[in-house]
Design a protein around this motif. Structure first.
Motif, PDB file in Angstrom:
ATOM      1  N   UNK A 296     -26.862  16.243 -16.882  1.00 60.27           N
ATOM      2  CA  UNK A 296     -25.747  17.195 -16.880  1.00 60.27           C
ATOM      3  C   UNK A 296     -25.081  17.280 -18.254  1.00 60.27           C
ATOM      4  N   UNK A 297     -24.813  16.129 -18.857  1.00 63.73           N
ATOM      5  CA  UNK A 297     -24.120  16.081 -20.146  1.00 63.73           C
ATOM      6  C   UNK A 297     -25.063  16.268 -21.338  1.00 63.73           C
TER       7      UNK A 297
ATOM      8  N   UNK B 139     -32.791  24.019 -22.993  1.00 65.63           N
ATOM      9  CA  UNK B 139     -32.586  23.841 -21.549  1.00 65.63           C
ATOM     10  C   UNK B 139     -32.253  22.402 -21.188  1.00 65.63           C
ATOM     11  N   UNK B 140     -32.898  21.456 -21.866  1.00 72.78           N
ATOM     12  CA  UNK B 140     -32.701  20.043 -21.530  1.00 72.78           C
ATOM     13  C   UNK B 140     -31.855  19.293 -22.552  1.00 72.78           C
ATOM     14  N   UNK B 141     -31.782  19.817 -23.770  1.00 69.57           N
ATOM     15  CA  UNK B 141     -31.097  19.113 -24.847  1.00 69.57           C
ATOM     16  C   UNK B 141     -31.964  18.059 -25.505  1.00 69.57           C
TER      17      UNK B 141
END
Length: 148
Positions: free
Chosen positions: A62-63, A138-140
């Protein structure tokens, strides 16, 4: 439904290396330095041994950031597996570990760092155009992406 395969690299088996890492060395930096000195751009890494201390991580989806768990006691490396690919033009080690303490409690995750008590590492070089990591919005994460 589409394929779950987003990218594939066909590589061939190259050289094999077995290393004993120095007591007191930093495990991630040591394996990375070995890959750089041997000019390994793609490979498979595994290992066993023991660490005096370690930091493992969990990726908070999420973060979009790693959460670090410090382990300030001796542990056995019950499993070490990862890969070498290219990030920012140099060999990059991505490795996970499971670590067991003296009571058999096991912790695992992305291995950020660790001080070697004793460690034996296996690197299987893969030859061909190496996977290259770049930022995935999208995922970082820095994931393998197709390059020109």
């Amino acid at each position: 439904m589409g394929s779950s395969l987003s990218i594939a690299h066909e590589l061939t088996a190259g050289r094999l290396f077995l290393f004993g890492l120095d007591h007191g060395s930093e495990i991630v930096a040591s394996i990375t330095a070995l890959a750089e000195s041997l000019e390994i751009e793609a490979g498979i890494v595994s290992g066993i041994g023991a660490l005096k201390d370690a930091a493992i991580g969990y990726y908070d989806q999420e973060a979009h950031e790693y959460r670090t768990v410090e382990i300030d006691r001796p542990t056995e490396i019950t499993g070490l597996c990862g890969n070498i690919s290219i990030r920012d033009g140099t060999p990059f080690l991505h490795v996970h570990a499971t670590l067991a303490d003296s009571e058999g409690n096991v912790r695992g995750g992305h291995l950020s760092s660790g001080t070697v008590f004793a460690a034996e590492v296996y690197i299987r070089e893969l030859v061909g155009r190496p996977p290259t990591r770049s930022h995935d919005p999208k995922t970082g994460l820095f994931l393998w992406r197709e390059t020109d």
